[in-house]
Design a protein around this motif. Structure first.
Motif, PDB file in Angstrom:
ATOM      1  N   ASP A  23      -1.240   2.325 -18.088  1.00  0.00           N
ATOM      2  CA  ASP A  23      -0.618   3.021 -17.175  1.00  0.00           C
ATOM      3  C   ASP A  23      -0.658   3.918 -16.286  1.00  0.00           C
ATOM      4  OD1 ASP A  23       1.820   1.747 -18.278  1.00  0.00           O
ATOM      5  OD2 ASP A  23       3.132   2.300 -18.671  1.00  0.00           O
ATOM      6  N   LYS A  24      -1.014   5.201 -16.926  1.00  0.00           N
ATOM      7  CA  LYS A  24      -2.880   5.788 -15.907  1.00  0.00           C
ATOM      8  C   LYS A  24      -4.107   5.690 -15.445  1.00  0.00           C
ATOM      9  CE  LYS A  24      -1.435  10.250 -17.888  1.00  0.00           C
ATOM     10  NZ  LYS A  24      -2.015  10.873 -18.923  1.00  0.00           N
ATOM     11  N   VAL A  25      -4.088   4.375 -16.112  1.00  0.00           N
ATOM     12  CA  VAL A  25      -5.462   3.386 -15.398  1.00  0.00           C
ATOM     13  C   VAL A  25      -4.614   2.410 -14.202  1.00  0.00           C
ATOM     14  CG1 VAL A  25      -6.815   1.416 -15.914  1.00  0.00           C
ATOM     15  CG2 VAL A  25      -6.648   3.250 -17.169  1.00  0.00           C
ATOM     16  N   ALA A  26      -3.483   1.531 -14.339  1.00  0.00           N
ATOM     17  CA  ALA A  26      -2.964   0.797 -12.950  1.00  0.00           C
ATOM     18  C   ALA A  26      -2.897   1.977 -11.860  1.00  0.00           C
ATOM     19  CB  ALA A  26      -1.715   0.323 -13.980  1.00  0.00           C
ATOM     20  N   GLU A  27      -2.183   3.430 -12.227  1.00  0.00           N
ATOM     21  CA  GLU A  27      -2.733   4.046 -11.276  1.00  0.00           C
ATOM     22  C   GLU A  27      -3.684   4.892 -10.539  1.00  0.00           C
ATOM     23  OE1 GLU A  27       0.711   7.655  -9.829  1.00  0.00           O
ATOM     24  OE2 GLU A  27       1.441   6.185 -11.483  1.00  0.00           O
ATOM     25  N   ALA A  28      -4.338   4.396 -11.317  1.00  0.00           N
ATOM     26  CA  ALA A  28      -5.787   5.535 -10.617  1.00  0.00           C
ATOM     27  C   ALA A  28      -6.176   4.152  -9.866  1.00  0.00           C
ATOM     28  CB  ALA A  28      -6.904   6.143 -11.802  1.00  0.00           C
ATOM     29  N   ARG A  29      -5.972   2.854 -10.161  1.00  0.00           N
ATOM     30  CA  ARG A  29      -6.852   1.492 -10.030  1.00  0.00           C
ATOM     31  C   ARG A  29      -5.665   1.872  -8.331  1.00  0.00           C
ATOM     32  NH1 ARG A  29      -7.636  -2.298 -14.730  1.00  0.00           N
ATOM     33  NH2 ARG A  29      -9.235  -1.225 -14.593  1.00  0.00           N
ATOM     34  N   LYS A  30      -4.097   1.991  -8.345  1.00  0.00           N
ATOM     35  CA  LYS A  30      -3.688   1.994  -6.789  1.00  0.00           C
ATOM     36  C   LYS A  30      -4.284   2.790  -6.648  1.00  0.00           C
ATOM     37  CE  LYS A  30       0.750  -0.284  -9.089  1.00  0.00           C
ATOM     38  NZ  LYS A  30       2.022   0.029  -9.403  1.00  0.00           N
ATOM     39  N   ARG A  31      -4.036   4.366  -6.648  1.00  0.00           N
ATOM     40  CA  ARG A  31      -4.725   4.825  -6.046  1.00  0.00           C
ATOM     41  C   ARG A  31      -6.254   5.009  -5.075  1.00  0.00           C
ATOM     42  NH1 ARG A  31      -3.263   9.141  -9.660  1.00  0.00           N
ATOM     43  NH2 ARG A  31      -5.032   9.162 -10.340  1.00  0.00           N
ATOM     44  N   LYS A  32      -7.172   4.415  -6.367  1.00  0.00           N
ATOM     45  CA  LYS A  32      -8.322   4.036  -5.093  1.00  0.00           C
ATOM     46  C   LYS A  32      -8.460   3.121  -4.955  1.00  0.00           C
ATOM     47  CE  LYS A  32     -12.689   1.884  -6.675  1.00  0.00           C
ATOM     48  NZ  LYS A  32     -13.233   1.742  -7.901  1.00  0.00           N
ATOM     49  N   GLY A  33      -7.602   1.893  -4.354  1.00  0.00           N
ATOM     50  CA  GLY A  33      -6.726   1.117  -3.467  1.00  0.00           C
ATOM     51  C   GLY A  33      -6.831   1.794  -2.043  1.00  0.00           C
ATOM     52  N   LYS A  34      -5.990   2.526  -2.448  1.00  0.00           N
ATOM     53  CA  LYS A  34      -4.871   3.270  -1.150  1.00  0.00           C
ATOM     54  C   LYS A  34      -6.155   3.830  -0.354  1.00  0.00           C
ATOM     55  CE  LYS A  34       0.014   3.480  -2.238  1.00  0.00           C
ATOM     56  NZ  LYS A  34       0.393   4.893  -2.476  1.00  0.00           N
ATOM     57  N   ARG A  35      -7.402   4.606  -0.568  1.00  0.00           N
ATOM     58  CA  ARG A  35      -8.026   6.205  -0.818  1.00  0.00           C
ATOM     59  C   ARG A  35      -8.913   4.655   0.031  1.00  0.00           C
ATOM     60  NH1 ARG A  35      -8.781   8.618  -6.056  1.00  0.00           N
ATOM     61  NH2 ARG A  35     -10.587   7.568  -5.497  1.00  0.00           N
ATOM     62  N   LEU A  36      -9.316   3.594  -0.482  1.00  0.00           N
ATOM     63  CA  LEU A  36     -10.362   2.533   0.011  1.00  0.00           C
ATOM     64  C   LEU A  36      -9.832   1.839   1.269  1.00  0.00           C
ATOM     65  CD1 LEU A  36     -11.807   0.957  -3.187  1.00  0.00           C
ATOM     66  CD2 LEU A  36     -13.196   2.183  -1.432  1.00  0.00           C
ATOM     67  N   LYS A  37      -8.784   1.819   1.219  1.00  0.00           N
ATOM     68  CA  LYS A  37      -7.783   1.317   2.472  1.00  0.00           C
ATOM     69  C   LYS A  37      -7.883   2.154   3.342  1.00  0.00           C
ATOM     70  CE  LYS A  37      -3.427  -1.072   4.149  1.00  0.00           C
ATOM     71  NZ  LYS A  37      -2.547  -1.782   3.288  1.00  0.00           N
ATOM     72  N   GLN A  38      -7.227   3.591   3.065  1.00  0.00           N
ATOM     73  CA  GLN A  38      -7.297   4.247   4.304  1.00  0.00           C
ATOM     74  C   GLN A  38      -8.861   5.081   4.984  1.00  0.00           C
ATOM     75  OE1 GLN A  38      -5.775   8.313   2.349  1.00  0.00           O
ATOM     76  NE2 GLN A  38      -5.745   9.097   4.579  1.00  0.00           N
ATOM     77  N   ALA A  39      -9.867   4.635   3.571  1.00  0.00           N
ATOM     78  CA  ALA A  39     -10.870   4.922   4.526  1.00  0.00           C
ATOM     79  C   ALA A  39     -11.515   3.999   5.407  1.00  0.00           C
ATOM     80  CB  ALA A  39     -11.986   5.673   2.934  1.00  0.00           C
ATOM     81  N   LYS A  40     -11.141   2.835   4.984  1.00  0.00           N
ATOM     82  CA  LYS A  40     -11.432   1.848   5.660  1.00  0.00           C
ATOM     83  C   LYS A  40     -10.777   1.570   7.025  1.00  0.00           C
ATOM     84  CE  LYS A  40     -12.135  -3.640   5.783  1.00  0.00           C
ATOM     85  NZ  LYS A  40     -11.614  -4.346   5.547  1.00  0.00           N
ATOM     86  N   GLU A  41      -9.798   2.202   7.246  1.00  0.00           N
ATOM     87  CA  GLU A  41      -8.993   2.504   8.717  1.00  0.00           C
ATOM     88  C   GLU A  41      -9.602   3.374   9.182  1.00  0.00           C
ATOM     89  OE1 GLU A  41      -4.828   3.078   6.747  1.00  0.00           O
ATOM     90  OE2 GLU A  41      -4.429   0.950   6.996  1.00  0.00           O
ATOM     91  N   GLU A  42      -9.670   4.571   9.154  1.00  0.00           N
ATOM     92  CA  GLU A  42     -10.615   5.794   9.196  1.00  0.00           C
ATOM     93  C   GLU A  42     -11.793   5.136  10.287  1.00  0.00           C
ATOM     94  OE1 GLU A  42     -10.775   9.114   7.145  1.00  0.00           O
ATOM     95  OE2 GLU A  42      -8.946   9.281   6.230  1.00  0.00           O
ATOM     96  N   ALA A  43     -12.733   4.202   9.010  1.00  0.00           N
ATOM     97  CA  ALA A  43     -13.765   4.060   9.463  1.00  0.00           C
ATOM     98  C   ALA A  43     -13.821   3.164  10.706  1.00  0.00           C
ATOM     99  CB  ALA A  43     -14.125   3.041   8.455  1.00  0.00           C
ATOM    100  N   GLN A  44     -12.695   2.231  10.596  1.00  0.00           N
ATOM    101  CA  GLN A  44     -12.650   1.304  11.983  1.00  0.00           C
ATOM    102  C   GLN A  44     -12.662   2.381  12.935  1.00  0.00           C
ATOM    103  OE1 GLN A  44     -13.847  -1.825  10.897  1.00  0.00           O
ATOM    104  NE2 GLN A  44     -12.287  -2.121  12.683  1.00  0.00           N
TER     105      GLN A  44
END
Length: 116
Positions: free
Chosen positions: A20-41
């Motif tokens: 569960d922690k690994v899945a949650e960490a993956r979700k957070r990582k995905g959110k951070r990547l998506k947010q970073a991509k939006e900021e970069a755009q």
């Protein structure tokens, strides 16, 4: 045997919590990547807009606006037309008189190819 079952159940529960922690960490990582991509755009778009406006300002300063060029060309054309019209009015009589003199003053001559 009961202790083994309890140990296995604890191990399975710990494994589930870890998954569960690994899945949650993956979700957070995905959110951070998506947010970073939006900021970069957003940064890219802001930079593109800034460079485009800088280019347009530079183009205006170097070339002037198209309307200004059209107005200056129109003014030059009108000045040339007026100048030509003045020259026509000034030289009209002289040109007409010269043309009439050529027509009125006919000097009959034999053509040079005519052999006598």
């Amino acid at each position: 045997m009961a202790s083994q079952t309890t140990g296995i159940q604890q191990l399975l529960a710990a494994e589930k919590r870890a998954a569960d922690k690994v899945a949650e960490a993956r979700k957070r990582k995905g959110k951070r990547l998506k947010q970073a991509k939006e900021e970069a755009q957003a940064e890219i778009e802001a930079y593109r807009n800034k460079r485009e406006s800088d280019y347009k300002r530079y183009e205006q300063s170097v070339l002037g606006s198209r309307g200004d060029r059209e107005k200056s060309i129109d003014q030059e054309t009108l000045q040339k037309i007026r100048s030509i019209e003045k020259n026509v009015q000034r030289n009209k009589q002289q040109a007409l008189q010269s043309l009439l003199n050529m027509v009125y003053e006919i000097k009959p001559e034999l053509h040079e190819n005519l052999r006598l």
